[in-house]
Scaffold this motif. Structure first.
Motif, PDB file in Angstrom:
ATOM      1  N   LEU A 132       0.833  -1.201   0.000  1.00  0.00           N
ATOM      2  CA  LEU A 132       0.000   0.000   0.000  1.00  0.00           C
ATOM      3  C   LEU A 132       0.869   1.253   0.000  1.00  0.00           C
ATOM      4  CD1 LEU A 132      -2.870   1.228   0.237  1.00  0.00           C
ATOM      5  CD2 LEU A 132      -2.579   1.137   2.730  1.00  0.00           C
ATOM      6  N   TYR A 133       1.871   1.284   0.882  1.00  0.00           N
ATOM      7  CA  TYR A 133       2.742   2.455   0.969  1.00  0.00           C
ATOM      8  C   TYR A 133       3.632   2.593  -0.255  1.00  0.00           C
ATOM      9  CZ  TYR A 133       1.328   2.358   5.896  1.00  0.00           C
ATOM     10  OH  TYR A 133       0.607   2.349   7.062  1.00  0.00           O
ATOM     11  N   PHE A 134       4.106   1.464  -0.782  1.00  0.00           N
ATOM     12  CA  PHE A 134       4.942   1.520  -1.990  1.00  0.00           C
ATOM     13  C   PHE A 134       4.142   2.035  -3.178  1.00  0.00           C
ATOM     14  CE2 PHE A 134       7.994  -2.019  -0.420  1.00  0.00           C
ATOM     15  CZ  PHE A 134       8.645  -1.076   0.362  1.00  0.00           C
ATOM     16  N   ALA A 135       2.842   1.794  -3.175  1.00  0.00           N
ATOM     17  CA  ALA A 135       1.998   2.308  -4.257  1.00  0.00           C
ATOM     18  C   ALA A 135       1.745   3.805  -4.093  1.00  0.00           C
ATOM     19  CB  ALA A 135       0.669   1.552  -4.294  1.00  0.00           C
ATOM     20  N   PHE A 136       1.610   4.267  -2.852  1.00  0.00           N
ATOM     21  CA  PHE A 136       1.270   5.660  -2.587  1.00  0.00           C
ATOM     22  C   PHE A 136       2.486   6.591  -2.582  1.00  0.00           C
ATOM     23  CE2 PHE A 136      -3.065   5.161  -0.220  1.00  0.00           C
ATOM     24  CZ  PHE A 136      -3.612   4.683  -1.389  1.00  0.00           C
ATOM     25  N   ASP A 137       3.597   6.152  -1.984  1.00  0.00           N
ATOM     26  CA  ASP A 137       4.750   7.045  -1.775  1.00  0.00           C
ATOM     27  C   ASP A 137       5.272   7.684  -3.065  1.00  0.00           C
ATOM     28  OD1 ASP A 137       4.557   6.573   0.901  1.00  0.00           O
ATOM     29  OD2 ASP A 137       6.290   5.236   1.037  1.00  0.00           O
ATOM     30  N   PRO A 138       5.481   6.921  -4.152  1.00  0.00           N
ATOM     31  CA  PRO A 138       5.975   7.561  -5.377  1.00  0.00           C
ATOM     32  C   PRO A 138       4.994   8.588  -5.942  1.00  0.00           C
ATOM     33  CG  PRO A 138       6.253   5.177  -5.494  1.00  0.00           C
ATOM     34  CD  PRO A 138       5.369   5.460  -4.319  1.00  0.00           C
ATOM     35  N   VAL A 139       3.703   8.361  -5.728  1.00  0.00           N
ATOM     36  CA  VAL A 139       2.702   9.303  -6.224  1.00  0.00           C
ATOM     37  C   VAL A 139       2.810  10.634  -5.476  1.00  0.00           C
ATOM     38  CG1 VAL A 139       0.236   9.726  -6.554  1.00  0.00           C
ATOM     39  CG2 VAL A 139       1.161   7.412  -6.850  1.00  0.00           C
ATOM     40  N   VAL A 140       2.975  10.562  -4.161  1.00  0.00           N
ATOM     41  CA  VAL A 140       3.075  11.776  -3.344  1.00  0.00           C
ATOM     42  C   VAL A 140       4.278  12.617  -3.763  1.00  0.00           C
ATOM     43  CG1 VAL A 140       3.415  12.652  -1.000  1.00  0.00           C
ATOM     44  CG2 VAL A 140       1.896  10.704  -1.389  1.00  0.00           C
ATOM     45  N   LYS A 141       5.384  11.953  -4.116  1.00  0.00           N
ATOM     46  CA  LYS A 141       6.596  12.679  -4.501  1.00  0.00           C
ATOM     47  C   LYS A 141       6.408  13.495  -5.777  1.00  0.00           C
ATOM     48  CE  LYS A 141       9.982   9.701  -2.227  1.00  0.00           C
ATOM     49  NZ  LYS A 141      11.172   8.833  -2.401  1.00  0.00           N
ATOM     50  N   GLY A 142       5.384  13.173  -6.552  1.00  0.00           N
ATOM     51  CA  GLY A 142       5.120  13.916  -7.779  1.00  0.00           C
ATOM     52  C   GLY A 142       4.345  15.198  -7.555  1.00  0.00           C
ATOM     53  N   PHE A 143       3.999  15.490  -6.291  1.00  0.00           N
ATOM     54  CA  PHE A 143       3.221  16.683  -5.974  1.00  0.00           C
ATOM     55  C   PHE A 143       3.936  17.503  -4.913  1.00  0.00           C
ATOM     56  CE2 PHE A 143       0.282  13.673  -7.744  1.00  0.00           C
ATOM     57  CZ  PHE A 143      -0.600  14.437  -8.487  1.00  0.00           C
ATOM     58  N   ASN A 144       3.507  18.734  -4.783  1.00  0.00           N
ATOM     59  CA  ASN A 144       4.065  19.610  -3.751  1.00  0.00           C
ATOM     60  C   ASN A 144       3.344  19.312  -2.437  1.00  0.00           C
ATOM     61  OD1 ASN A 144       5.226  21.634  -2.241  1.00  0.00           O
ATOM     62  ND2 ASN A 144       5.071  23.167  -3.870  1.00  0.00           N
ATOM     63  N   LEU A 179      -3.951   9.122  -6.065  1.00  0.00           N
ATOM     64  CA  LEU A 179      -3.852   8.029  -5.100  1.00  0.00           C
ATOM     65  C   LEU A 179      -4.995   7.035  -5.269  1.00  0.00           C
ATOM     66  CD1 LEU A 179      -2.799   9.910  -1.825  1.00  0.00           C
ATOM     67  CD2 LEU A 179      -1.369   8.467  -3.292  1.00  0.00           C
ATOM     68  N   ARG A 180      -6.165   7.551  -5.551  1.00  0.00           N
ATOM     69  CA  ARG A 180      -7.300   6.651  -5.776  1.00  0.00           C
ATOM     70  C   ARG A 180      -7.038   5.764  -6.987  1.00  0.00           C
ATOM     71  NH1 ARG A 180     -13.196   9.182  -6.790  1.00  0.00           N
ATOM     72  NH2 ARG A 180     -12.135   9.914  -8.663  1.00  0.00           N
ATOM     73  N   LYS A 181      -6.429   6.340  -7.997  1.00  0.00           N
ATOM     74  CA  LYS A 181      -6.095   5.560  -9.196  1.00  0.00           C
ATOM     75  C   LYS A 181      -5.002   4.531  -8.904  1.00  0.00           C
ATOM     76  CE  LYS A 181      -4.640   6.175 -14.005  1.00  0.00           C
ATOM     77  NZ  LYS A 181      -4.235   7.162 -15.034  1.00  0.00           N
ATOM     78  N   ALA A 182      -4.078   4.913  -7.988  1.00  0.00           N
ATOM     79  CA  ALA A 182      -2.945   4.030  -7.678  1.00  0.00           C
ATOM     80  C   ALA A 182      -3.359   2.837  -6.827  1.00  0.00           C
ATOM     81  CB  ALA A 182      -1.855   4.812  -6.953  1.00  0.00           C
ATOM     82  N   PHE A 183      -4.533   2.913  -6.186  1.00  0.00           N
ATOM     83  CA  PHE A 183      -4.964   1.821  -5.324  1.00  0.00           C
ATOM     84  C   PHE A 183      -5.562   0.698  -6.180  1.00  0.00           C
ATOM     85  CE2 PHE A 183      -7.932  -0.296  -2.357  1.00  0.00           C
ATOM     86  CZ  PHE A 183      -7.016  -0.667  -1.393  1.00  0.00           C
ATOM     87  N   THR A 184      -4.678  -0.069  -6.780  1.00  0.00           N
ATOM     88  CA  THR A 184      -5.108  -1.158  -7.663  1.00  0.00           C
ATOM     89  C   THR A 184      -4.487  -2.472  -7.214  1.00  0.00           C
ATOM     90  OG1 THR A 184      -3.278  -0.634  -9.150  1.00  0.00           O
ATOM     91  CG2 THR A 184      -5.413   0.340  -9.662  1.00  0.00           C
ATOM     92  N   LEU A 185      -4.276  -2.623  -5.915  1.00  0.00           N
ATOM     93  CA  LEU A 185      -3.671  -3.848  -5.394  1.00  0.00           C
ATOM     94  C   LEU A 185      -4.633  -5.017  -5.562  1.00  0.00           C
ATOM     95  CD1 LEU A 185      -2.210  -2.439  -2.068  1.00  0.00           C
ATOM     96  CD2 LEU A 185      -1.021  -2.778  -4.226  1.00  0.00           C
ATOM     97  N   ASP A 186      -4.081  -6.170  -5.879  1.00  0.00           N
ATOM     98  CA  ASP A 186      -4.885  -7.384  -6.053  1.00  0.00           C
ATOM     99  C   ASP A 186      -5.047  -8.040  -4.683  1.00  0.00           C
ATOM    100  OD1 ASP A 186      -4.461 -10.559  -7.789  1.00  0.00           O
ATOM    101  OD2 ASP A 186      -6.240  -9.523  -7.055  1.00  0.00           O
ATOM    102  N   LEU A 187      -6.069  -7.593  -3.946  1.00  0.00           N
ATOM    103  CA  LEU A 187      -6.279  -8.083  -2.588  1.00  0.00           C
ATOM    104  C   LEU A 187      -7.371  -9.143  -2.568  1.00  0.00           C
ATOM    105  CD1 LEU A 187      -6.220  -4.648  -0.766  1.00  0.00           C
ATOM    106  CD2 LEU A 187      -4.398  -6.323  -0.887  1.00  0.00           C
ATOM    107  N   PRO A 188      -7.189 -10.165  -1.736  1.00  0.00           N
ATOM    108  CA  PRO A 188      -8.199 -11.225  -1.653  1.00  0.00           C
ATOM    109  C   PRO A 188      -9.430 -10.814  -0.857  1.00  0.00           C
ATOM    110  CG  PRO A 188      -6.425 -11.640  -0.097  1.00  0.00           C
ATOM    111  CD  PRO A 188      -6.023 -10.429  -0.889  1.00  0.00           C
TER     112      PRO A 188
END
Length: 285
Positions: A132-144, A179-188
């Motif tokens: 979850l964090y690995f998906a979100f962290d790079p996205v945050v770095k692209g913004f101020n 971030l909403r777009k980045a939340f595409t983890l394949d969770l059971p």
């Protein structure tokens, strides 16, 4: 070494006499040094070689030290905002500061405690949070924006501090969509989803602690965002009235905002909130 071994021979007749021993030592010194130069010049030559080798060693160690220092600086900037980390590294103090207007974003994977913690192993829980964090962290770095902290599945981001900017509302709105777009983890676990809440207002920020320093936010804006986030809906981005008004006043990008209605917020009473649906020109990470 060969000369010493001959001197240690058990048969005295086979040991070199003083004349032969002196010649042997002289020959070996001529081999070690340049016999065409004086003994003093040879010593200077040896000293220069040693100094050059020492200089190379000092240079290599200096490069290693600079590399390690750069790694430490990068790690410190991961823990604290860069401007704050640089001030502390230079021996300065970071006093708590009041910010008149910032926008905070709360994200939370609802259902995490009941469906993930209770039903899966600690290793699996840690793996899920890492993804979850690995998906979100790079996205945050692209913004101020700055990721303040993560507590279990809660993810707190702020824009507008420690460097004050007037576009903090835009940054958080576009970040929430990304971030909403980045939340595409394949969770059971099908019931697991992410809730978002953006809230605008004042807050106080500062470094807390010495051994393990953290850059923390305090104020009613943070508390309100946390409470409103718990009443959002899966996959929806909820906005406070102040945040919605700010985004509507911005010409670009043109956000799609709809009123949700009044919801009862603990300690605040009835509050009008809005949904952020998207924008055709939102900033991409």
């Amino acid at each position: 070494m060969h000369t010493l071994q001959k001197c240690w021979n058990e048969q005295p007749a086979l040991r070199p006499d003083s004349s032969n021993l002196l010649n042997d030592i002289t020959n070996k010194m001529d081999t070690a040094f340049n016999h065409n130069t004086s003994f003093f010049d040879n010593i200077l030559h040896r000293v220069k070689k040693y100094a050059d080798a020492l200089e190379d060693e000092v240079y290599n160690r200096t490069v290693e030290l600079q590399t390690e220092r750069k790694r430490c600086d990068e790690l410190l900037c991961e823990i604290l905002p860069r401007i704050v980390a640089e001030r502390l590294r230079n021996g300065g103090k970071v006093e708590p500061e009041y910010f008149e207007s910032v926008t905070v974003l709360f994200c939370d994977a609802h259902g995490f405690e009941t469906h993930v913690v209770d039903l899966r192993s600690p290793v699996a829980v840690t793996g899920f949070l890492s993804k979850l964090y690995f998906a979100f962290d790079p996205v945050v770095k692209g913004f101020n924006a700055y990721k303040v902290e993560t507590v279990a599945s809660s993810y707190l981001v702020v824009s507008g501090l420690p460097v004050k900017i007037g576009t903090h509302g835009n940054e958080i709105a576009s970040l929430a969509l990304a971030l909403r777009k980045a939340f595409t983890l394949d969770l059971p676990i099908s019931t697991l989803d992410v809730y978002f809440m953006a809230c605008l207002g004042p807050c106080v920020a500062g470094v807390v602690g010495h051994v393990n320093p953290r850059y923390c936010l305090f104020g009613d804006t943070v508390n309100t965002a946390s409470r409103m986030q718990s009443q959002s809906l899966p996959g929806h981005i909820q906005l406070s009235a102040e945040t919605a008004d700010l985004l509507r006043s911005v010409a670009r990008p043109a956000y799609e905002i709809k009123e949700r209605g009044n919801i009862d917020i603990k300690g605040k009473g009835l509050q009008t909130t809005y949904w952020l649906h998207g924008t055709s020109t939102a900033k991409l990470p």
